[in-house]
Design a protein around this motif. Structure first.
Motif, PDB file in Angstrom:
ATOM      1  N   LYS A  68      40.921   9.066  33.576  1.00  0.00           N
ATOM      2  CA  LYS A  68      40.364   9.924  32.525  1.00  0.00           C
ATOM      3  C   LYS A  68      40.523  11.381  32.969  1.00  0.00           C
ATOM      4  O   LYS A  68      39.631  11.930  33.636  1.00  0.00           O
ATOM      5  N   PRO A  69      41.615  12.034  32.580  1.00  0.00           N
ATOM      6  CA  PRO A  69      41.843  13.411  33.032  1.00  0.00           C
ATOM      7  C   PRO A  69      40.770  14.385  32.594  1.00  0.00           C
ATOM      8  O   PRO A  69      40.487  15.361  33.299  1.00  0.00           O
ATOM      9  N   ARG A  70      40.134  14.160  31.445  1.00  0.00           N
ATOM     10  CA  ARG A  70      39.105  15.097  30.974  1.00  0.00           C
ATOM     11  C   ARG A  70      37.966  15.240  31.979  1.00  0.00           C
ATOM     12  O   ARG A  70      37.316  16.295  32.043  1.00  0.00           O
ATOM     13  N   GLN A  71      37.687  14.195  32.756  1.00  0.00           N
ATOM     14  CA  GLN A  71      36.579  14.242  33.687  1.00  0.00           C
ATOM     15  C   GLN A  71      36.808  15.227  34.829  1.00  0.00           C
ATOM     16  O   GLN A  71      35.858  15.643  35.490  1.00  0.00           O
ATOM     17  N   LEU A  72      38.069  15.613  35.073  1.00  0.00           N
ATOM     18  CA  LEU A  72      38.375  16.527  36.174  1.00  0.00           C
ATOM     19  C   LEU A  72      38.611  17.963  35.707  1.00  0.00           C
ATOM     20  O   LEU A  72      38.772  18.860  36.532  1.00  0.00           O
ATOM     21  N   ILE A  73      38.655  18.188  34.423  1.00  0.00           N
ATOM     22  CA  ILE A  73      38.968  19.527  33.920  1.00  0.00           C
ATOM     23  C   ILE A  73      37.809  20.486  34.183  1.00  0.00           C
ATOM     24  O   ILE A  73      36.647  20.158  33.955  1.00  0.00           O
ATOM     25  N   ALA A  98      55.499   4.853  40.898  1.00  0.00           N
ATOM     26  CA  ALA A  98      56.522   3.813  40.982  1.00  0.00           C
ATOM     27  C   ALA A  98      55.902   2.434  40.823  1.00  0.00           C
ATOM     28  O   ALA A  98      56.456   1.552  40.151  1.00  0.00           O
ATOM     29  N   ARG A  99      54.736   2.226  41.430  1.00  0.00           N
ATOM     30  CA  ARG A  99      54.053   0.932  41.303  1.00  0.00           C
ATOM     31  C   ARG A  99      53.504   0.736  39.899  1.00  0.00           C
ATOM     32  O   ARG A  99      53.498  -0.382  39.382  1.00  0.00           O
ATOM     33  N   LEU A 100      53.057   1.814  39.284  1.00  0.00           N
ATOM     34  CA  LEU A 100      52.477   1.718  37.948  1.00  0.00           C
ATOM     35  C   LEU A 100      53.521   1.323  36.911  1.00  0.00           C
ATOM     36  O   LEU A 100      53.237   0.554  35.984  1.00  0.00           O
ATOM     37  N   GLY A 101      54.733   1.854  37.071  1.00  0.00           N
ATOM     38  CA  GLY A 101      55.827   1.452  36.189  1.00  0.00           C
ATOM     39  C   GLY A 101      55.761   2.004  34.785  1.00  0.00           C
ATOM     40  O   GLY A 101      56.401   1.469  33.884  1.00  0.00           O
ATOM     41  N   GLN A 102      55.010   3.080  34.577  1.00  0.00           N
ATOM     42  CA  GLN A 102      54.929   3.703  33.248  1.00  0.00           C
ATOM     43  C   GLN A 102      55.541   5.098  33.336  1.00  0.00           C
ATOM     44  O   GLN A 102      54.888   6.058  33.758  1.00  0.00           O
ATOM     45  N   ARG A 103      56.780   5.240  32.916  1.00  0.00           N
ATOM     46  CA  ARG A 103      57.496   6.494  33.094  1.00  0.00           C
ATOM     47  C   ARG A 103      56.999   7.592  32.161  1.00  0.00           C
ATOM     48  O   ARG A 103      57.355   8.756  32.335  1.00  0.00           O
ATOM     49  N   ARG A 104      56.176   7.248  31.187  1.00  0.00           N
ATOM     50  CA  ARG A 104      55.646   8.250  30.276  1.00  0.00           C
ATOM     51  C   ARG A 104      54.123   8.378  30.391  1.00  0.00           C
ATOM     52  O   ARG A 104      53.441   8.758  29.447  1.00  0.00           O
ATOM     53  N   ARG A 105      53.599   8.058  31.565  1.00  0.00           N
ATOM     54  CA  ARG A 105      52.142   8.142  31.746  1.00  0.00           C
ATOM     55  C   ARG A 105      51.655   9.574  31.550  1.00  0.00           C
ATOM     56  O   ARG A 105      50.655   9.813  30.872  1.00  0.00           O
ATOM     57  N   GLY A 111      49.416  14.035  25.599  1.00  0.00           N
ATOM     58  CA  GLY A 111      49.219  13.778  24.175  1.00  0.00           C
ATOM     59  C   GLY A 111      47.764  13.568  23.824  1.00  0.00           C
ATOM     60  O   GLY A 111      47.301  13.984  22.755  1.00  0.00           O
ATOM     61  N   GLN A 112      47.025  12.939  24.728  1.00  0.00           N
ATOM     62  CA  GLN A 112      45.595  12.718  24.489  1.00  0.00           C
ATOM     63  C   GLN A 112      44.796  14.011  24.524  1.00  0.00           C
ATOM     64  O   GLN A 112      43.708  14.089  23.959  1.00  0.00           O
ATOM     65  N   LEU A 113      45.332  15.041  25.179  1.00  0.00           N
ATOM     66  CA  LEU A 113      44.618  16.305  25.327  1.00  0.00           C
ATOM     67  C   LEU A 113      45.004  17.329  24.264  1.00  0.00           C
ATOM     68  O   LEU A 113      44.454  18.433  24.249  1.00  0.00           O
ATOM     69  N   LYS A 114      45.931  16.965  23.394  1.00  0.00           N
ATOM     70  CA  LYS A 114      46.456  17.959  22.452  1.00  0.00           C
ATOM     71  C   LYS A 114      45.413  18.430  21.452  1.00  0.00           C
ATOM     72  O   LYS A 114      45.540  19.528  20.910  1.00  0.00           O
ATOM     73  N   ALA A 115      44.385  17.645  21.210  1.00  0.00           N
ATOM     74  CA  ALA A 115      43.352  18.083  20.270  1.00  0.00           C
ATOM     75  C   ALA A 115      42.552  19.257  20.820  1.00  0.00           C
ATOM     76  O   ALA A 115      42.048  20.087  20.060  1.00  0.00           O
ATOM     77  N   GLU A 116      42.446  19.344  22.147  1.00  0.00           N
ATOM     78  CA  GLU A 116      41.665  20.423  22.762  1.00  0.00           C
ATOM     79  C   GLU A 116      42.500  21.619  23.194  1.00  0.00           C
ATOM     80  O   GLU A 116      41.996  22.742  23.245  1.00  0.00           O
ATOM     81  N   TYR A 117      43.783  21.384  23.523  1.00  0.00           N
ATOM     82  CA  TYR A 117      44.590  22.440  24.135  1.00  0.00           C
ATOM     83  C   TYR A 117      45.908  22.612  23.388  1.00  0.00           C
ATOM     84  O   TYR A 117      46.671  21.666  23.226  1.00  0.00           O
ATOM     85  N   GLU A 118      46.151  23.860  22.989  1.00  0.00           N
ATOM     86  CA  GLU A 118      47.397  24.166  22.292  1.00  0.00           C
ATOM     87  C   GLU A 118      48.554  24.377  23.252  1.00  0.00           C
ATOM     88  O   GLU A 118      49.720  24.223  22.877  1.00  0.00           O
TER      89      GLU A 118
END
Length: 262
Positions: A68-73, A98-105, A111-118
């Motif tokens: 949850k990146p918002r928790q560290l902002i 590499a272990r996670l295997g999600q190249r668009r993490r 994208g989840q933060l776009k509502a708060e930050y332009e």
């Protein structure tokens, strides 16, 4: 919303100073809610904004599936500018990704933060890795500061080949000639050659004071040559972002030969 990545193949080119200044300008001059995301384990962006590294590093943990990146902002001392700080845990991020295997993490989280930050500015670690792959997938524009050296054109060509080979779609690249000193013949030769059409940020003593003042250059030396050059660069980036859907030739024209501030 736009994601602007400040990335370099090597360190020592003023990358973090540039990222901090651009993020501050998006907020202060542009009036936009801006987030500076420090992806470098050295945590230089946070240091330049007056933050100390957290005793227990959690910056890499936000890349986990339940992160949850918002928790560290953190809010900074500057209106509209927030910071997602880095720390030493990011040393292990390439292996973790590499272990996670999600190249668009990273793209998913921005994208989840776009509502708060332009504007989201990514201060990226140097070199090619799983992290740079994530950055390329997430960014709308890639700012690449390069030193006034004959090797700069070679480094830029290497980056372009990497993008062509491993990324079918990648953001536009804006090379920036950094730490330019017009009194040095080699610097002038690079400026007049491979870097003839690049924006230029000249070197001056005030740039060294950014790490002493721990503040964006424009807040304490707004009229110095590098600050004026950074202001022009910020304005050009905003124009570039506005033109991304126009033909490539028209977008490139926005960064046609800009005058060198000396």
């Amino acid at each position: 919303m736009a994601v602007i990545a400040v990335y370099s193949m090597k360190g020592g080119v003023g990358k973090t100073t540039l990222a901090v200044d651009l993020a501050w300008r998006f907020a202060a001059a542009g009036g936009r809610n801006a987030l500076l995301w420090d992806l470098d384990p050295q945590a230089g962006a946070g240091y330049l904004l007056g933050f100390e590294p957290a005793p227990h590093g959690r910056a890499a943990a936000v890349f986990q599936r339940d992160g949850k990146p918002r928790q560290l902002i953190e809010r900074t001392a500057y209106d509209r500018l927030s910071l997602l700080p880095g720390d030493e845990s990011l040393r292990h991020l390439p292996g973790q990704l590499a272990r996670l295997g999600q190249r668009r993490r990273l793209a998913t989280m921005t994208g989840q933060l776009k509502a708060e930050y332009e504007r989201i500015v990514l201060d990226c670690p140097a070199g090619l890795s799983e992290v740079s792959d994530q950055v390329i997938a997430a960014a709308d524009l890639l700012i690449v500061p390069l030193p006034p050296s004959p090797l700069s054109a070679r480094a830029l060509d290497m980056l372009r080949r990497e993008l062509t080979r491993n990324h079918h779609r990648h953001p536009p690249i804006l090379p920036v000639l950094s730490l330019y000193n017009p009194r040095r013949p080699l610097h002038r030769a690079v400026r007049e050659g491979a870097a003839a059409t690049w924006p230029v940020v000249p070197f001056a003593a005030q740039l060294e004071q950014v790490a002493v003042q721990r503040a964006p250059l424009g807040t304490f030396a707004p009229d110095c040559d590098p600050a004026r050059a950074l202001g022009k660069l910020w304005a050009g980036i905003e124009a570039k972002l506005a033109s991304l859907r126009e033909p490539q030739a028209q977008a490139q024209a926005l960064f046609g030969a800009q005058p060198v501030v000396t």
